[in-house]
Design an enzyme around this catalytic site. Structure first.
Site, PDB file in Angstrom:
ATOM      1  N   ASP A  56     -34.036  41.813   1.358  1.00  0.00           N
ATOM      2  CA  ASP A  56     -33.434  42.953   2.039  1.00  0.00           C
ATOM      3  C   ASP A  56     -34.525  43.903   2.529  1.00  0.00           C
ATOM      4  OD1 ASP A  56     -30.844  44.635   2.462  1.00  0.00           O
ATOM      5  OD2 ASP A  56     -32.264  46.028   1.556  1.00  0.00           O
ATOM      6  N   TYR A  61     -38.483  50.347   6.457  1.00  0.00           N
ATOM      7  CA  TYR A  61     -39.435  49.994   5.405  1.00  0.00           C
ATOM      8  C   TYR A  61     -40.800  49.565   5.964  1.00  0.00           C
ATOM      9  CZ  TYR A  61     -34.973  49.523   2.829  1.00  0.00           C
ATOM     10  OH  TYR A  61     -33.716  49.715   2.302  1.00  0.00           O
ATOM     11  N   HIS A 128     -28.169  51.124   9.405  1.00  0.00           N
ATOM     12  CA  HIS A 128     -28.708  51.614   8.120  1.00  0.00           C
ATOM     13  C   HIS A 128     -27.906  52.781   7.560  1.00  0.00           C
ATOM     14  CE1 HIS A 128     -32.706  51.652   5.735  1.00  0.00           C
ATOM     15  NE2 HIS A 128     -31.741  52.111   4.986  1.00  0.00           N
ATOM     16  N   SER A 159     -24.290  50.231   6.377  1.00  0.00           N
ATOM     17  CA  SER A 159     -24.837  50.723   5.115  1.00  0.00           C
ATOM     18  C   SER A 159     -24.614  52.228   5.038  1.00  0.00           C
ATOM     19  CB  SER A 159     -26.338  50.399   5.056  1.00  0.00           C
ATOM     20  OG  SER A 159     -26.899  50.911   3.868  1.00  0.00           O
ATOM     21  N   GLN A 184     -23.384  48.247   2.610  1.00  0.00           N
ATOM     22  CA  GLN A 184     -24.429  48.354   1.573  1.00  0.00           C
ATOM     23  C   GLN A 184     -24.514  49.820   1.139  1.00  0.00           C
ATOM     24  OE1 GLN A 184     -29.192  48.193   1.530  1.00  0.00           O
ATOM     25  NE2 GLN A 184     -28.325  46.219   2.096  1.00  0.00           N
ATOM     26  N   LEU A 213     -30.442  49.220 -10.155  1.00  0.00           N
ATOM     27  CA  LEU A 213     -31.059  49.622 -11.426  1.00  0.00           C
ATOM     28  C   LEU A 213     -31.126  51.142 -11.517  1.00  0.00           C
ATOM     29  CD1 LEU A 213     -34.056  47.091 -11.308  1.00  0.00           C
ATOM     30  CD2 LEU A 213     -31.765  46.725 -12.253  1.00  0.00           C
ATOM     31  N   SER A 256     -38.227  44.600  -7.227  1.00  0.00           N
ATOM     32  CA  SER A 256     -39.384  44.639  -8.109  1.00  0.00           C
ATOM     33  C   SER A 256     -40.561  43.990  -7.403  1.00  0.00           C
ATOM     34  CB  SER A 256     -39.128  43.929  -9.443  1.00  0.00           C
ATOM     35  OG  SER A 256     -40.283  44.108 -10.244  1.00  0.00           O
ATOM     36  N   ARG A 261     -40.623  41.092 -13.952  1.00  0.00           N
ATOM     37  CA  ARG A 261     -39.368  41.840 -13.771  1.00  0.00           C
ATOM     38  C   ARG A 261     -38.459  41.168 -12.742  1.00  0.00           C
ATOM     39  NH1 ARG A 261     -43.027  45.978 -15.037  1.00  0.00           N
ATOM     40  NH2 ARG A 261     -43.534  46.580 -12.899  1.00  0.00           N
TER      41      ARG A 261
HETATM   42  N1  LIG Z   1     -29.410  50.942   2.563  1.00  0.00           N
HETATM   43  C1  LIG Z   1     -30.056  51.915   1.978  1.00  0.00           C
HETATM   44  O1  LIG Z   1     -30.000  53.092   2.386  1.00  0.00           O
HETATM   45  C2  LIG Z   1     -30.875  51.611   0.761  1.00  0.00           C
HETATM   46  C3  LIG Z   1     -31.370  52.659  -0.028  1.00  0.00           C
HETATM   47  C4  LIG Z   1     -32.122  52.322  -1.159  1.00  0.00           C
HETATM   48  C5  LIG Z   1     -32.335  50.994  -1.480  1.00  0.00           C
HETATM   49  N2  LIG Z   1     -31.877  50.001  -0.675  1.00  0.00           N
HETATM   50  C6  LIG Z   1     -32.151  48.568  -0.967  1.00  0.00           C
HETATM   51  O2  LIG Z   1     -31.854  48.312  -2.324  1.00  0.00           O
HETATM   52  C7  LIG Z   1     -33.029  47.832  -2.980  1.00  0.00           C
HETATM   53  C8  LIG Z   1     -33.066  48.267  -4.425  1.00  0.00           C
HETATM   54  O3  LIG Z   1     -33.021  49.669  -4.543  1.00  0.00           O
HETATM   55  P1  LIG Z   1     -34.263  50.532  -5.028  1.00  0.00           P
HETATM   56  O4  LIG Z   1     -35.501  49.798  -4.691  1.00  0.00           O
HETATM   57  O5  LIG Z   1     -34.103  51.894  -4.512  1.00  0.00           O
HETATM   58  O6  LIG Z   1     -34.052  50.654  -6.601  1.00  0.00           O
HETATM   59  P2  LIG Z   1     -33.729  49.678  -7.836  1.00  0.00           P
HETATM   60  O7  LIG Z   1     -33.755  48.260  -7.447  1.00  0.00           O
HETATM   61  O8  LIG Z   1     -32.528  50.221  -8.498  1.00  0.00           O
HETATM   62  O9  LIG Z   1     -34.961  50.005  -8.792  1.00  0.00           O
HETATM   63  C9  LIG Z   1     -36.261  49.674  -8.440  1.00  0.00           C
HETATM   64  C10 LIG Z   1     -37.204  50.305  -9.471  1.00  0.00           C
HETATM   65  O10 LIG Z   1     -36.959  49.745 -10.766  1.00  0.00           O
HETATM   66  C11 LIG Z   1     -38.175  49.108 -11.239  1.00  0.00           C
HETATM   67  N3  LIG Z   1     -37.755  47.878 -11.926  1.00  0.00           N
HETATM   68  C12 LIG Z   1     -37.369  46.712 -11.345  1.00  0.00           C
HETATM   69  N4  LIG Z   1     -36.993  45.839 -12.279  1.00  0.00           N
HETATM   70  C13 LIG Z   1     -37.159  46.429 -13.468  1.00  0.00           C
HETATM   71  C14 LIG Z   1     -36.936  46.026 -14.793  1.00  0.00           C
HETATM   72  N5  LIG Z   1     -36.465  44.824 -15.077  1.00  0.00           N
HETATM   73  N6  LIG Z   1     -37.231  46.914 -15.793  1.00  0.00           N
HETATM   74  C15 LIG Z   1     -37.710  48.142 -15.516  1.00  0.00           C
HETATM   75  N7  LIG Z   1     -37.936  48.590 -14.267  1.00  0.00           N
HETATM   76  C16 LIG Z   1     -37.642  47.753 -13.245  1.00  0.00           C
HETATM   77  C17 LIG Z   1     -39.021  48.863 -10.010  1.00  0.00           C
HETATM   78  O11 LIG Z   1     -40.394  48.872 -10.330  1.00  0.00           O
HETATM   79  P3  LIG Z   1     -41.339  47.557 -10.114  1.00  0.00           P
HETATM   80  O12 LIG Z   1     -41.311  47.232  -8.644  1.00  0.00           O
HETATM   81  O13 LIG Z   1     -42.666  48.034 -10.582  1.00  0.00           O
HETATM   82  O14 LIG Z   1     -40.767  46.478 -10.976  1.00  0.00           O
HETATM   83  C18 LIG Z   1     -38.659  50.063  -9.144  1.00  0.00           C
HETATM   84  O15 LIG Z   1     -39.388  51.196  -9.549  1.00  0.00           O
HETATM   85  C19 LIG Z   1     -34.175  48.431  -2.135  1.00  0.00           C
HETATM   86  O16 LIG Z   1     -35.412  47.829  -2.393  1.00  0.00           O
HETATM   87  C20 LIG Z   1     -33.620  48.216  -0.762  1.00  0.00           C
HETATM   88  O17 LIG Z   1     -33.775  46.864  -0.375  1.00  0.00           O
HETATM   89  C21 LIG Z   1     -31.135  50.297   0.423  1.00  0.00           C
END
Ligand SMILES: NC(=O)c1ccc[n+]([C@@H]2O[C@H](COP(=O)([O-])OP(=O)(O)OC[C@H]3O[C@@H](n4cnc5c(N)ncnc54)[C@H](OP(=O)(O)O)[C@@H]3O)[C@@H](O)[C@H]2O)c1
Length: 298
Positions: A56, A61, A128, A159, A184, A213, A256, A261
């Site tokens: 994704d 990004y 988005h 999204s 999304q 997460l 991650s 992880r």
């Molecule tokens: N459409 C939108 O507006 C929107 C907004 C936000 C996000 N998104 C999408 O959703 C995806 C996920 O959301 P997000 O990146 O905001 O947050 P997330 O997936 O909820 O959390 C990511 C964070 O958790 C850490 N992490 C990952 N696995 C872990 C584990 N098993 N134990 C402890 N910590 C862990 C990661 O660090 P490390 O990398 O160091 O493991 C990172 O700091 C994004 O990457 C993006 O693709 C979309």
């Protein structure tokens, strides 16, 4: 604790769900938000090695081209691609950063992203956010639907669309096939998005849970119910959150950059959270916004 047939990490990562439009989508994707362009190639290659098949990204990004290139080079490398995967085994999502009132500007921007991916087509292209106003949402959506008709994009979705934005699709009198395949949205036990999910369900729009997460913001809190459940099931707090999303039927997008992880987040096929404990998790809702929330934008 309920028992279930164990599903391996590899199986979890290839497991697909059927969308209302009958197309299939992997249920776990790797999120690429805030993965710096300079690291994207190695992160995507590592994830493909772990077994991730869905990614994704977004114009926002700034790593679309790097993600696409990493996928292409993995597929064409016999030493890396030991399973002989084809382009069709990979699911690549990207998102239009801005909604444009100009149909042509939206078309150009979509075409640039398809080109940047170097993958021939994009599996899922999302608006988005709803920002920009109704006219811009409408023109940009038309441009996305036309990209689907031309085969440059397989599915169109949205999204961060709130209830009012979703209703616009029926108000415009668009036929069902021209409604979004997915919405999304931020979704985890600390922000359960009940209202938006209800409308998605009514309209046959699948939910993709971003920040599944909760960006780690509720991990390791002393005496927390999340921590208690992780202990009870013998897994990590992250695994409880991923499992909650999967059991709700969402597509989940844990991010991650770390191989261990990445594996941990997908290694959730060996346990099932009981209905009772799912309710405990539902009860943690506090409307937590981890990044942004444009779901009530005009
Ligand atoms: N459409 C939108 O507006 C929107 C907004 C936000 C996000 N998104 C999408 O959703 C995806 C996920 O959301 P997000 O990146 O905001 O947050 P997330 O997936 O909820 O959390 C990511 C964070 O958790 C850490 N992490 C990952 N696995 C872990 C584990 N098993 N134990 C402890 N910590 C862990 C990661 O660090 P490390 O990398 O160091 O493991 C990172 O700091 C994004 O990457 C993006 O693709 C979309």
């Amino acid at each position: 604790m309920s028992t279930k047939k164990s599903t391996t990490t590899t199986e979890m990562l290839t497991q697909k769900i059927k969308l209302p439009n009958s197309l299939q989508i992997p249920q776990i994707h790797l999120g690429l938000y805030e993965v710096p362009p300079s690291q994207t190639s190695s992160v995507v290659r590592t994830a493909l090695g772990v077994g991730y098949r869905a990614f994704d990204t977004a114009q926002w990004y700034s790593n679309e081209a790097e993600a696409g290139r990493a996928i292409s080079s993995f597929l064409s490398s016999p030493s890396l691609n030991r399973d002989g995967l084809a382009r069709s085994d990979i699911f690549y999502t990207t998102k239009l950063r801005h909604n444009y009132e100009s149909y042509d500007a939206a078309r150009e921007s979509i075409a640039r992203s398809v080109e940047a991916s170097g993958l021939g087509y994009v599996d899922l292209f999302l608006l988005h956010s709803p920002l920009g106003g109704r006219k811009a949402r409408e023109a940009s959506w038309r441009a996305l639907c036309d990209a689907v008709s031309e085969g440059k994009v397989r599915m169109a979705g949205v999204s961060n669309f709130g209830v009012a934005h979703l209703r616009e699709f029926s108000e415009r009198g668009l036929e069902r096939e021209k409604w979004p395949a997915v919405n999304q949205i931020e979704c985890h036990p600390f922000n359960t998005q009940t209202e938006i999910r209800k409308v998605c369900e009514e309209m046959g729009i699948a939910v993709q849970a971003y920040a599944p997460l909760a960006r780690g913001m509720r991990f390791n809190a002393r005496g927390s119910k999340l921590g208690g459940l992780a202990k009870k099931y013998g897994c990590s707090e992250a695994q409880i959150l991923v499992r909650w999303g999967l059991q709700k039927g969402f597509v989940v997008l844990p991010k991650s950059t770390n191989e261990g992880r990445m594996k941990e987040n997908a290694d959730v096929g060996w346990f099932e959270i009981s209905e009772e404990d799912v309710e405990v998790l539902d009860g943690l809702n506090e409307g937590l916004v981890t990044d942004w929330d444009p779901t009530d934008a005009p």
